[in-house]
Design a protein around this motif. Structure first.
Motif, PDB file in Angstrom:
ATOM      1  N   CYS A  67       0.850  -1.198   0.000  1.00  0.00           N
ATOM      2  CA  CYS A  67       0.000   0.000   0.000  1.00  0.00           C
ATOM      3  C   CYS A  67       0.877   1.236   0.000  1.00  0.00           C
ATOM      4  CB  CYS A  67      -0.895   0.034   1.232  1.00  0.00           C
ATOM      5  SG  CYS A  67      -2.076  -1.311   1.317  1.00  0.00           S
ATOM      6  N   GLY A  69       0.625   4.928   0.411  1.00  0.00           N
ATOM      7  CA  GLY A  69      -0.187   6.085   0.784  1.00  0.00           C
ATOM      8  C   GLY A  69      -1.486   5.704   1.464  1.00  0.00           C
ATOM      9  N   LEU A  71      -4.572   6.439   0.988  1.00  0.00           N
ATOM     10  CA  LEU A  71      -5.756   6.045   0.206  1.00  0.00           C
ATOM     11  C   LEU A  71      -5.718   4.555  -0.140  1.00  0.00           C
ATOM     12  CD1 LEU A  71      -6.206   9.117  -2.173  1.00  0.00           C
ATOM     13  CD2 LEU A  71      -7.396   8.609  -0.032  1.00  0.00           C
ATOM     14  N   MET A  72      -4.532   4.067  -0.483  1.00  0.00           N
ATOM     15  CA  MET A  72      -4.419   2.635  -0.801  1.00  0.00           C
ATOM     16  C   MET A  72      -4.633   1.796   0.462  1.00  0.00           C
ATOM     17  SD  MET A  72      -1.556   1.179  -3.491  1.00  0.00           S
ATOM     18  CE  MET A  72      -1.453   2.403  -4.782  1.00  0.00           C
ATOM     19  N   GLU A  74      -6.641   2.682   2.801  1.00  0.00           N
ATOM     20  CA  GLU A  74      -8.098   2.711   3.003  1.00  0.00           C
ATOM     21  C   GLU A  74      -8.800   1.720   2.074  1.00  0.00           C
ATOM     22  OE1 GLU A  74      -9.320   6.797   2.671  1.00  0.00           O
ATOM     23  OE2 GLU A  74      -8.274   7.362   4.525  1.00  0.00           O
ATOM     24  N   ASP A  75      -8.290   1.576   0.851  1.00  0.00           N
ATOM     25  CA  ASP A  75      -8.880   0.586  -0.066  1.00  0.00           C
ATOM     26  C   ASP A  75      -8.714  -0.827   0.495  1.00  0.00           C
ATOM     27  OD1 ASP A  75      -9.901   2.304  -1.998  1.00  0.00           O
ATOM     28  OD2 ASP A  75      -7.995   2.421  -3.073  1.00  0.00           O
ATOM     29  N   ARG A  76      -7.578  -1.096   1.108  1.00  0.00           N
ATOM     30  CA  ARG A  76      -7.374  -2.422   1.712  1.00  0.00           C
ATOM     31  C   ARG A  76      -8.378  -2.619   2.860  1.00  0.00           C
ATOM     32  NH1 ARG A  76      -5.244  -7.667   1.125  1.00  0.00           N
ATOM     33  NH2 ARG A  76      -3.780  -6.759  -0.363  1.00  0.00           N
ATOM     34  N   THR A  78     -11.349  -1.321   3.101  1.00  0.00           N
ATOM     35  CA  THR A  78     -12.654  -1.597   2.491  1.00  0.00           C
ATOM     36  C   THR A  78     -12.750  -3.065   2.086  1.00  0.00           C
ATOM     37  OG1 THR A  78     -12.728   0.639   1.633  1.00  0.00           O
ATOM     38  CG2 THR A  78     -14.239  -0.931   0.640  1.00  0.00           C
ATOM     39  N   ALA A  79     -11.682  -3.586   1.503  1.00  0.00           N
ATOM     40  CA  ALA A  79     -11.693  -4.983   1.070  1.00  0.00           C
ATOM     41  C   ALA A  79     -11.824  -5.914   2.277  1.00  0.00           C
ATOM     42  CB  ALA A  79     -10.419  -5.302   0.282  1.00  0.00           C
ATOM     43  N   GLU A  82     -15.465  -5.297   3.623  1.00  0.00           N
ATOM     44  CA  GLU A  82     -16.664  -5.396   2.790  1.00  0.00           C
ATOM     45  C   GLU A  82     -16.618  -6.450   1.688  1.00  0.00           C
ATOM     46  OE1 GLU A  82     -19.236  -3.600   3.491  1.00  0.00           O
ATOM     47  OE2 GLU A  82     -18.463  -1.937   4.711  1.00  0.00           O
ATOM     48  N   THR A  83     -15.467  -6.703   1.108  1.00  0.00           N
ATOM     49  CA  THR A  83     -15.503  -7.572  -0.077  1.00  0.00           C
ATOM     50  C   THR A  83     -14.914  -8.962   0.152  1.00  0.00           C
ATOM     51  OG1 THR A  83     -13.367  -6.925  -1.076  1.00  0.00           O
ATOM     52  CG2 THR A  83     -15.260  -5.517  -1.547  1.00  0.00           C
TER      53      THR A  83
ATOM     54  N   VAL B 229     -16.359 -10.541  -4.842  1.00  0.00           N
ATOM     55  CA  VAL B 229     -16.982  -9.222  -4.825  1.00  0.00           C
ATOM     56  C   VAL B 229     -16.025  -8.160  -5.363  1.00  0.00           C
ATOM     57  CG1 VAL B 229     -18.109  -7.510  -3.358  1.00  0.00           C
ATOM     58  CG2 VAL B 229     -18.346  -9.946  -2.849  1.00  0.00           C
ATOM     59  N   PHE B 230     -14.751  -8.321  -5.047  1.00  0.00           N
ATOM     60  CA  PHE B 230     -13.773  -7.325  -5.505  1.00  0.00           C
ATOM     61  C   PHE B 230     -13.706  -7.290  -7.032  1.00  0.00           C
ATOM     62  CE2 PHE B 230      -9.710  -5.480  -6.509  1.00  0.00           C
ATOM     63  CZ  PHE B 230      -9.601  -4.446  -5.592  1.00  0.00           C
ATOM     64  N   ARG B 277     -21.619  -4.686  -5.504  1.00  0.00           N
ATOM     65  CA  ARG B 277     -21.688  -3.478  -4.686  1.00  0.00           C
ATOM     66  C   ARG B 277     -21.401  -2.275  -5.564  1.00  0.00           C
ATOM     67  NH1 ARG B 277     -21.461  -4.526   0.918  1.00  0.00           N
ATOM     68  NH2 ARG B 277     -21.703  -2.287   0.985  1.00  0.00           N
ATOM     69  N   PHE B 280     -19.229   0.985  -4.308  1.00  0.00           N
ATOM     70  CA  PHE B 280     -17.793   1.033  -4.044  1.00  0.00           C
ATOM     71  C   PHE B 280     -17.034   1.677  -5.190  1.00  0.00           C
ATOM     72  CE2 PHE B 280     -17.633  -2.997  -1.220  1.00  0.00           C
ATOM     73  CZ  PHE B 280     -18.270  -2.292  -0.223  1.00  0.00           C
ATOM     74  N   LEU B 282     -12.630   2.669  -5.893  1.00  0.00           N
ATOM     75  CA  LEU B 282     -11.312   2.702  -5.292  1.00  0.00           C
ATOM     76  C   LEU B 282     -10.948   4.137  -4.940  1.00  0.00           C
ATOM     77  CD1 LEU B 282      -9.174   0.302  -7.494  1.00  0.00           C
ATOM     78  CD2 LEU B 282      -9.936  -0.065  -5.140  1.00  0.00           C
ATOM     79  N   ARG B 283     -10.394   4.317  -3.739  1.00  0.00           N
ATOM     80  CA  ARG B 283      -9.932   5.660  -3.367  1.00  0.00           C
ATOM     81  C   ARG B 283      -8.615   5.965  -4.090  1.00  0.00           C
ATOM     82  NH1 ARG B 283     -11.150   8.495   0.988  1.00  0.00           N
ATOM     83  NH2 ARG B 283     -13.220   8.115   1.830  1.00  0.00           N
ATOM     84  N   ASP B 284      -7.834   4.918  -4.292  1.00  0.00           N
ATOM     85  CA  ASP B 284      -6.578   5.117  -5.036  1.00  0.00           C
ATOM     86  C   ASP B 284      -6.610   4.268  -6.309  1.00  0.00           C
ATOM     87  OD1 ASP B 284      -4.021   5.299  -6.046  1.00  0.00           O
ATOM     88  OD2 ASP B 284      -3.102   5.388  -4.053  1.00  0.00           O
ATOM     89  N   ARG B 286      -4.708   3.853  -8.625  1.00  0.00           N
ATOM     90  CA  ARG B 286      -3.442   3.283  -9.115  1.00  0.00           C
ATOM     91  C   ARG B 286      -3.400   1.765  -8.946  1.00  0.00           C
ATOM     92  NH1 ARG B 286       1.093   6.473  -5.980  1.00  0.00           N
ATOM     93  NH2 ARG B 286      -0.365   5.986  -4.302  1.00  0.00           N
ATOM     94  N   ASN B 356      -1.437  -7.044  -5.359  1.00  0.00           N
ATOM     95  CA  ASN B 356      -2.322  -6.983  -4.187  1.00  0.00           C
ATOM     96  C   ASN B 356      -3.551  -7.862  -4.345  1.00  0.00           C
ATOM     97  OD1 ASN B 356      -1.557  -5.114  -1.949  1.00  0.00           O
ATOM     98  ND2 ASN B 356      -1.330  -3.661  -3.625  1.00  0.00           N
ATOM     99  N   LEU B 363      -6.544  -9.580  -2.592  1.00  0.00           N
ATOM    100  CA  LEU B 363      -7.888  -8.997  -2.486  1.00  0.00           C
ATOM    101  C   LEU B 363      -8.916  -9.904  -3.141  1.00  0.00           C
ATOM    102  CD1 LEU B 363      -6.809  -5.366  -3.403  1.00  0.00           C
ATOM    103  CD2 LEU B 363      -7.573  -6.157  -1.163  1.00  0.00           C
TER     104      LEU B 363
END
Lengths: 166, 421
Positions: A67, A69, A71-72, A74-76, A78-79, A82-83, B229-230, B277, B280, B282-284, B286, B356, B363
């Motif tokens: 990750c 930063g 934001l990345m 935060e994406d982890r 969420t996963a 939630e996912t 889901v991802f 979903r 949702f 992605l916040r990033d 990249r 990832n 994920l």
């Protein structure tokens, strides 16, 4: 202890206590499933990596988690929340006393060993991984934040899955 | 194939185990995932013999003297590059007393020495020296009729294609290209197009389930659109995308091909609604900054090469997933991530970020390792039950869509044959 030794040890001890507190809060947040708090332990551009020692030794860039930063991170989160489909479990982190390698006005470089154990339904508790945190920590206001937290793990094989950050 | 039949052995006939249920490949009996005798026979007939097993990438042993340890089924082997530039694969088991003499995971040497009695081996696995072979002061030693000629760690046949190394215990195995067949060779050459490869790293996990469940998972696009889901949420793999499931003529190899579609259509969204979903993002971004790198419009090709490897091309993350069975109830999944030697630093960064999704903390792939263990937990206690494999019909033929389990039927059609079931 001489006055001279005290004045040297003072800030070192203070730093070590502050790092112990940081590590304890970090581990507790994840152990308790407070995943939303995890990114807040990092600077905005903080780097988190979970890397097998094999890759680290060979200088290979692939990580099990990577990750760049907040934001990345935060994406982890969420996963994780939630996912991901995972069997219910308790994960617990044991972090040893930090070893301060260097410190100056802007950055602390420290290391600590970490052990992650998990408990699943109908199973004996088992070790998920053992490794070492390689940390670069900075001070922002009153808070210590990870500029870099690289967890290098010795364990060659992860038992089944790693469903959360270490 | 009476010789290979399990009926009558170890009381199978009495319990009906060893007898494939009616319904052919639309049924898979649960005892194939737990039976010790089945496991032993798989080592001989599925991984052993004339089957080309993935063992390593050439990029792992670029120079003369380089070696890595690897596995063919559950058997340890050593993969070397000799001084002439040739690739050799031999059993990691001393010709004397069986010690797995190569104890380092990788390295460079001109000689392997078994630590037990110091028998030494060259890079082709041939015995080159035996201490006290002539005895000491005329006493002991090997008999006069003992010759070093032909002595060595069991050598395997080797096939190398565009940087990927395969090995077979049977030296009369058909050519690797014929073994894959023209269609599967096309998908293989799509990723391995002759450009030199670059290893980017390893991830390893031991999954508590029978190895076949992993292979089935990658031959089963049906699950991808409901479990992950991802993938679903970020449009990486969905039923409403143009897609296909293809196999070779035997059914043993397979490929899932997916093409990135536009927005989900209403019907597909309804079917996937449990796990779709739409809220949702992605916040990033990249993490999924995907660059097209192959001709054509396929964005994902997951290829299963019988018996032990999955070639993963999920957007820009490329990996060999090498399966090493560890008894009927576990297997190691060893991921070797790679790129191309001429990748830009940006492309390497992309591959690292997209990794990832994969591996023991992936994920996407965590869903699989978790559900596979849950499968084993539910199968083993019910050996006389059977799986229903009827999605997409009962036939074994390529399908221009993903709502099918045809590649699992293809796999078992070949498996039944080689196992005599």
């Amino acid at each position: 202890m001489t006055v001279m030794e005290k004045s040297i040890l003072g800030p070192v001890l203070e730093t070590r206590l502050a790092l112990e507190d940081l590590n304890a809060r970090y581990a507790a947040a994840l152990d308790d499933g407070e995943y939303d708090a995890w990114p807040s332990f990092f600077t905005d551009d903080g780097l988190y990596r979970l890397v097998p020692k094999e890759n680290q030794d060979l200088g290979l860039p692939i990580a099990a988690l990577h990750c760049e930063g907040r934001l990345m991170l935060e994406d982890r989160v969420t996963a994780v929340k939630e996912t991901t489909m995972a069997r219910p479990r308790e994960l617990r982190r044991f972090v040893t006393q930090p070893r301060v390698l260097s410190m100056d006005g802007s950055e602390i470089v420290a290391q600590a060993n970490v052990l992650l154990v998990e408990t699943l339904l109908d199973q004996m508790t088992k070790i998920v991984l053992v490794g070492r945190f390689l940390d670069r920590i900075t001070r922002e206001g009153e808070r210590l934040l990870f500029r870099e937290r690289i967890c290098v793990y010795d364990s060659l094989h992860i038992p089944n899955s790693l469903v959360e950050p270490v | 194939m009476a010789e290979a039949s399990l009926e009558g052995e170890r009381g199978f006939a009495k319990s009906e185990r060893g007898k494939w249920p009616d319904g052919g490949v639309t049924r898979v009996p649960f005892w194939v995932y737990s039976d010790e005798e089945i496991y032993r026979r798989e080592q001989d007939h599925v991984f052993g013999g004339a089957n080309w097993n993935y063992v390593a990438l050439e990029a792992e042993i670029p120079n003369g003297g380089d070696f890595v340890r690897s596995w063919v089924g559950d058997k340890p082997v050593v993969v070397t590059r000799d001084a002439e530039g040739g690739v050799n694969v031999f059993a990691n088991s001393c010709a004397h007393r069986g010690v797995a003499f190569c104890r380092h995971n990788r390295g460079n040497t001109d000689l392997f020495t078994c630590p037990y009695h110091q028998w030494s081996y060259d890079l082709k696995g041939r015995v080159t020296g035996i201490p006290f072979r002539r005895g000491y002061k005329g006493k002991g030693g090997m008999g006069k009729d003992f010759s070093l000629e032909g002595r060595g760690a069991t050598p395997l046949a080797v096939a190398v294609r565009n940087g990927v190394i395969f090995a077979a215990f049977d030296h009369v195995a058909e050519a690797f290209e014929d073994y894959l067949g023209p269609k599967m060779l096309g998908y293989f050459d799509r990723v391995f197009d002759g450009r030199p490869l670059k290893v980017l790293g390893y991830l390893k996990q031991r999954i508590d389930c029978n190895w076949k469940l992993m292979f089935e998972n990658i031959k089963d696009p049906y699950h991808a659109s409901v479990l992950h889901v991802f993938l679903i949420t970020f449009g990486l793999f969905r039923m409403d995308q143009e897609s296909a499931v293809e196999m070779d003529e035997t059914g043993r190899h397979g490929a899932l091909i997916s093409r990135r579609g536009a927005e989900a259509d209403a019907e597909a969204s309804r079917e996937m609604s449990n796990n779709l979903r739409v809220d949702f993002s992605l916040r990033d971004p990249r993490l999924l900054d995907i660059a097209r790198e192959y001709p054509g419009d396929a964005t994902v090709v997951m290829q299963t090469i019988w018996p032990n490897v999955i070639v993963q091309q999920q957007s820009n993350t490329l990996a060999m997933r090498h399966m090493v069975p560890r008894g009927p109830h576990a297997f190691d999944l060893n991921w070797t991530f790679f790129g191309y030697a001429d990748d830009t630093p940006e492309m390497t960064q992309r591959r690292v970020r997209q990794a990832n999704l994969m591996g023991p903390a992936g994920l996407v792939s965590v869903d699989d390792s978790e559900v596979l263990v849950m499968s084993q937990d539910g199968l083993v206690p019910y050996p006389d039950s059977e799986a229903v494999v009827e999605m997409g019909g009962k036939e074994v033929a390529d399908a221009p869509h993903m709502i099918t389990e045809v590649a699992i039927r293809g796999f078992y059609s070949h498996y039944k044959k080689v196992m005599g079931l």
